[in-house]
Scaffold this active site. Sequence first.
Site, PDB file in Angstrom:
ATOM      1  N   TYR A   1      -7.590   2.934  -7.267  1.00 26.67           N
ATOM      2  CA  TYR A   1      -7.586   3.992  -6.246  1.00 26.67           C
ATOM      3  C   TYR A   1      -7.882   3.424  -4.859  1.00 26.67           C
ATOM      4  CZ  TYR A   1      -9.640   7.555  -3.213  1.00 26.67           C
ATOM      5  OH  TYR A   1      -9.954   8.333  -2.126  1.00 26.67           O
TER       6      TYR A   1
ATOM      7  N   THR B   1       2.099   7.740  -4.856  1.00 20.27           N
ATOM      8  CA  THR B   1       1.740   8.718  -3.818  1.00 20.27           C
ATOM      9  C   THR B   1       0.983   8.070  -2.660  1.00 20.27           C
ATOM     10  OG1 THR B   1       1.807  10.673  -5.195  1.00 20.27           O
ATOM     11  CG2 THR B   1       0.240  10.707  -3.362  1.00 20.27           C
TER      12      THR B   1
ATOM     13  N   LYS C   1      -5.564   3.124  -1.436  1.00 21.40           N
ATOM     14  CA  LYS C   1      -5.936   3.724  -0.140  1.00 21.40           C
ATOM     15  C   LYS C   1      -6.005   2.642   0.945  1.00 21.40           C
ATOM     16  CE  LYS C   1      -6.861   7.383   0.715  1.00 21.40           C
ATOM     17  NZ  LYS C   1      -6.013   8.552   1.127  1.00 21.40           N
TER      18      LYS C   1
ATOM     19  N   ALA D   1      -2.508  14.216   1.347  1.00 26.00           N
ATOM     20  CA  ALA D   1      -1.909  14.168   0.004  1.00 26.00           C
ATOM     21  C   ALA D   1      -2.253  12.832  -0.622  1.00 26.00           C
ATOM     22  CB  ALA D   1      -0.402  14.342   0.092  1.00 26.00           C
TER      23      ALA D   1
ATOM     24  N   THR E   1     -10.830   6.789   2.919  1.00 27.75           N
ATOM     25  CA  THR E   1     -12.125   6.806   2.237  1.00 27.75           C
ATOM     26  C   THR E   1     -12.949   5.571   2.577  1.00 27.75           C
ATOM     27  OG1 THR E   1     -13.091   6.595   0.022  1.00 27.75           O
ATOM     28  CG2 THR E   1     -10.886   5.766   0.272  1.00 27.75           C
ATOM     29  N   ASP E   2     -14.262   5.684   2.408  1.00 31.74           N
ATOM     30  CA  ASP E   2     -15.129   4.511   2.594  1.00 31.74           C
ATOM     31  C   ASP E   2     -14.991   3.520   1.436  1.00 31.74           C
ATOM     32  OD1 ASP E   2     -16.433   5.963   0.612  1.00 31.74           O
ATOM     33  OD2 ASP E   2     -18.366   6.056   1.645  1.00 31.74           O
ATOM     34  N   GLU E   3     -14.335   3.944   0.343  1.00 30.26           N
ATOM     35  CA  GLU E   3     -14.213   3.044  -0.815  1.00 30.26           C
ATOM     36  C   GLU E   3     -13.351   1.825  -0.507  1.00 30.26           C
ATOM     37  OE1 GLU E   3     -13.646   4.788  -4.646  1.00 30.26           O
ATOM     38  OE2 GLU E   3     -14.874   6.531  -4.144  1.00 30.26           O
TER      39      GLU E   3
HETATM   40  P1  NAD Z   1      -7.420  16.168  -4.262  1.00 32.89           P
HETATM   41  O1  NAD Z   1      -7.053  15.323  -5.445  1.00 32.89           O
HETATM   42  O2  NAD Z   1      -8.357  17.307  -4.451  1.00 32.89           O
HETATM   43  O3  NAD Z   1      -6.096  16.788  -3.606  1.00 32.89           O
HETATM   44  C1  NAD Z   1      -4.950  16.034  -3.381  1.00 32.89           C
HETATM   45  C2  NAD Z   1      -3.807  16.992  -3.063  1.00 32.89           C
HETATM   46  O4  NAD Z   1      -2.647  16.200  -2.767  1.00 32.89           O
HETATM   47  C3  NAD Z   1      -3.432  17.921  -4.209  1.00 32.89           C
HETATM   48  O5  NAD Z   1      -3.254  19.235  -3.741  1.00 32.89           O
HETATM   49  C4  NAD Z   1      -2.120  17.346  -4.719  1.00 32.89           C
HETATM   50  O6  NAD Z   1      -1.234  18.311  -5.281  1.00 32.89           O
HETATM   51  C5  NAD Z   1      -1.545  16.741  -3.454  1.00 32.89           C
HETATM   52  N1  NAD Z   1      -0.594  15.655  -3.755  1.00 32.89           N
HETATM   53  C6  NAD Z   1      -0.780  14.622  -4.621  1.00 32.89           C
HETATM   54  N2  NAD Z   1       0.324  13.858  -4.656  1.00 32.89           N
HETATM   55  C7  NAD Z   1       1.202  14.390  -3.767  1.00 32.89           C
HETATM   56  C8  NAD Z   1       2.495  14.038  -3.334  1.00 32.89           C
HETATM   57  N3  NAD Z   1       3.130  12.961  -3.843  1.00 32.89           N
HETATM   58  N4  NAD Z   1       3.116  14.806  -2.409  1.00 32.89           N
HETATM   59  C9  NAD Z   1       2.491  15.902  -1.907  1.00 32.89           C
HETATM   60  N5  NAD Z   1       1.271  16.300  -2.299  1.00 32.89           N
HETATM   61  C10 NAD Z   1       0.625  15.546  -3.209  1.00 32.89           C
HETATM   62  O7  NAD Z   1      -7.955  15.148  -3.171  1.00 32.89           O
HETATM   63  P2  NAD Z   1      -9.080  15.357  -2.066  1.00 32.89           P
HETATM   64  O8  NAD Z   1     -10.403  15.080  -2.658  1.00 32.89           O
HETATM   65  O9  NAD Z   1      -8.837  16.641  -1.370  1.00 32.89           O
HETATM   66  O10 NAD Z   1      -8.752  14.145  -1.086  1.00 32.89           O
HETATM   67  C11 NAD Z   1      -7.871  14.304   0.033  1.00 32.89           C
HETATM   68  C12 NAD Z   1      -7.788  12.990   0.784  1.00 32.89           C
HETATM   69  O11 NAD Z   1      -9.078  12.643   1.249  1.00 32.89           O
HETATM   70  C13 NAD Z   1      -7.324  11.815  -0.068  1.00 32.89           C
HETATM   71  O12 NAD Z   1      -6.501  10.996   0.717  1.00 32.89           O
HETATM   72  C14 NAD Z   1      -8.584  11.085  -0.423  1.00 32.89           C
HETATM   73  O13 NAD Z   1      -8.330   9.717  -0.617  1.00 32.89           O
HETATM   74  C15 NAD Z   1      -9.416  11.324   0.813  1.00 32.89           C
HETATM   75  N6  NAD Z   1     -10.874  11.299   0.615  1.00 32.89           N
HETATM   76  C16 NAD Z   1     -11.453  12.025  -0.369  1.00 32.89           C
HETATM   77  C17 NAD Z   1     -12.840  12.033  -0.493  1.00 32.89           C
HETATM   78  C18 NAD Z   1     -13.544  12.848  -1.548  1.00 32.89           C
HETATM   79  O14 NAD Z   1     -14.758  12.726  -1.705  1.00 32.89           O
HETATM   80  N7  NAD Z   1     -12.857  13.729  -2.274  1.00 32.89           N
HETATM   81  C19 NAD Z   1     -13.616  11.272   0.378  1.00 32.89           C
HETATM   82  C20 NAD Z   1     -12.976  10.522   1.365  1.00 32.89           C
HETATM   83  C21 NAD Z   1     -11.603  10.553   1.491  1.00 32.89           C
HETATM   84  O1  TDX Z   2     -19.221  12.247 -15.140  1.00 37.88           O
HETATM   85  C1  TDX Z   2     -19.491  11.474 -14.203  1.00 37.88           C
HETATM   86  N1  TDX Z   2     -20.651  10.751 -14.247  1.00 37.88           N
HETATM   87  C2  TDX Z   2     -21.009   9.859 -13.288  1.00 37.88           C
HETATM   88  O2  TDX Z   2     -22.067   9.227 -13.377  1.00 37.88           O
HETATM   89  C3  TDX Z   2     -18.625  11.302 -13.054  1.00 37.88           C
HETATM   90  C4  TDX Z   2     -17.343  12.088 -12.947  1.00 37.88           C
HETATM   91  C5  TDX Z   2     -19.019  10.412 -12.072  1.00 37.88           C
HETATM   92  N2  TDX Z   2     -20.152   9.692 -12.194  1.00 37.88           N
HETATM   93  C6  TDX Z   2     -20.552   8.787 -11.094  1.00 37.88           C
HETATM   94  C7  TDX Z   2     -19.494   7.787 -10.651  1.00 37.88           C
HETATM   95  C8  TDX Z   2     -19.790   7.627  -9.171  1.00 37.88           C
HETATM   96  O3  TDX Z   2     -20.813   6.670  -8.949  1.00 37.88           O
HETATM   97  O4  TDX Z   2     -20.794   9.606  -9.952  1.00 37.88           O
HETATM   98  C9  TDX Z   2     -20.338   8.998  -8.751  1.00 37.88           C
HETATM   99  C10 TDX Z   2     -19.304   9.888  -8.101  1.00 37.88           C
HETATM  100  O5  TDX Z   2     -18.143   9.866  -8.911  1.00 37.88           O
HETATM  101  P1  TDX Z   2     -16.817  10.649  -8.500  1.00 37.88           P
HETATM  102  O6  TDX Z   2     -17.134  12.077  -8.297  1.00 37.88           O
HETATM  103  O7  TDX Z   2     -15.741  10.287  -9.474  1.00 37.88           O
HETATM  104  O8  TDX Z   2     -16.532  10.048  -7.042  1.00 37.88           O
HETATM  105  P2  TDX Z   2     -16.285   8.560  -6.506  1.00 37.88           P
HETATM  106  O9  TDX Z   2     -15.790   7.667  -7.564  1.00 37.88           O
HETATM  107  O10 TDX Z   2     -17.515   8.131  -5.766  1.00 37.88           O
HETATM  108  O11 TDX Z   2     -15.072   8.847  -5.463  1.00 37.88           O
HETATM  109  C11 TDX Z   2     -15.092  10.032  -4.620  1.00 37.88           C
HETATM  110  O12 TDX Z   2     -15.543   9.707  -3.323  1.00 37.88           O
HETATM  111  C12 TDX Z   2     -14.722   8.916  -2.516  1.00 37.88           C
HETATM  112  C13 TDX Z   2     -13.708  10.658  -4.541  1.00 37.88           C
HETATM  113  O13 TDX Z   2     -13.254  10.967  -5.851  1.00 37.88           O
HETATM  114  C14 TDX Z   2     -12.738   9.761  -3.833  1.00 37.88           C
HETATM  115  O14 TDX Z   2     -11.475  10.396  -3.686  1.00 37.88           O
HETATM  116  C15 TDX Z   2     -13.297   9.441  -2.463  1.00 37.88           C
HETATM  117  O15 TDX Z   2     -12.471   8.541  -1.793  1.00 37.88           O
END
Ligand code: NAD
Ligand code: TDX
Length: 359
Positions: free
Chosen positions: A164, A105, A168, A87, A139-141
Amino acid sequence: MTRFRGATLLVTGGAGFIGSAVVRHLLRDTDAQVVNIDKLTYAANLQSLPGADGNPRYRFEQVDICNAVDLRKLFEKYQPDGVMNLAAESHVDRSIDGPGEFIQTNIVGTFTLLQEALRYWRACESNKRAAFRFLHISTDEVFGSLGQEGLFTEESSYAPNSPYSASKASSDHLVRAWRETYGLPTLVTNCSNNYGPYHFPEKLIPHMIIKGLAGEALPVYGSGQNVRDWLYVDDHARALSLVLERGRVGETYNVGGCNERTNLYVVESICDLLDSIASHGDGSRRKLISFVTDRPGHDLRYAIDATKLQTELGWRAAETFETGLAKTVQWYVDEQKWWRSILDSGYAGNRAGLAGTKP
Ligand code: NAD
Ligand code: TDX
């Protein structure tokens, strides 16, 4: 199937992008009882869990991880053997415009979940207490930005640059402290950018697929030379269940697929795939690419060294970037009902994240 037989797992954020992939994986590939705990924010979608409702091993609880009273009831009710914390508020651009929800959150929510897990764990009988695991998904961020060379390892120091990633990083530190101070058996994973089906359309890859299908401008931030290391979401889900099952308590594991690509390369690849699957009779979609104002604090490059996960736990990514992207583009072409319902319920796809622009 014998994995997690007899085990109950709490999965927070199971209606989100990665959480839903984890829930689908656990129901499909293991015997776990899965309790999906999700507040259902804008990013959640229960349509991402087809068939889960009819599965006797699945329960859904609409609960906010910041709500200690509700969490306590869930720990008492389900007596879990493990927690996977997915979450979160996850979108960097939204964190620039409105960091408050990210603090709540990602930091307060993780703190609250840790406190309730600890209270529950301390009261477990000894076998259950010994087997209990708390896996925090990160995340790696948190490591900040790389230059042209090098990879993030588990030893890389934390240097988060966005609200963000700072939230994290903070939650990762809390998880570590609950292990070191209270002995709660925690693990942390730090993963690179995920992509795949059921990805909310604000993120780069689905955003470009949907705009490309509509023949609209494709907004690439800055020069498009920023590099992300892409991992297919189902590969991440498998890594997470492995770390939960066999990872060493107190350790962190980096997860990544060795797929560094510039954003421009990613967008051009999407254009080419769309042209081949859904030609729009107006020449190549590459013409739609438009370079727009850069993201404030835009990290240049992320790249993961996943050797530890590979050698200790035998994990391998099944998809290359090319196979995974082709599957993903095809999925968005085929499953328009899923994402059109998000657009119909008010998500307009507007640019976010310019509030932080420096004077
Ligand atoms: P997402 O935004 O798609 O989903 C997040 C979910 O958490 C949603 O279903 C939302 O309703 C729920 N949520 C938010 N606040 C909440 C709260 N207070 N209580 C309960 N539920 C809540 O995110 P995601 O991309 O699936 O990411 C999941 C996890 O993985 C995150 O911790 C993110 O930091 C991490 N992560 C994401 C990526 C990526 O590329 N998306 C990469 C590395 C790590
Ligand atoms: O419209 C766009 N144009 C663009 O150039 C958007 C939405 C993004 N970007 C660029 C920004 C980033 O360099 O693309 C790259 C990827 O962007 P996002 O999809 O927003 O991802 P990022 O910021 O890299 O973060 C994602 O990866 C790490 C996830 O959202 C995070 O939750 C995760 O931790």
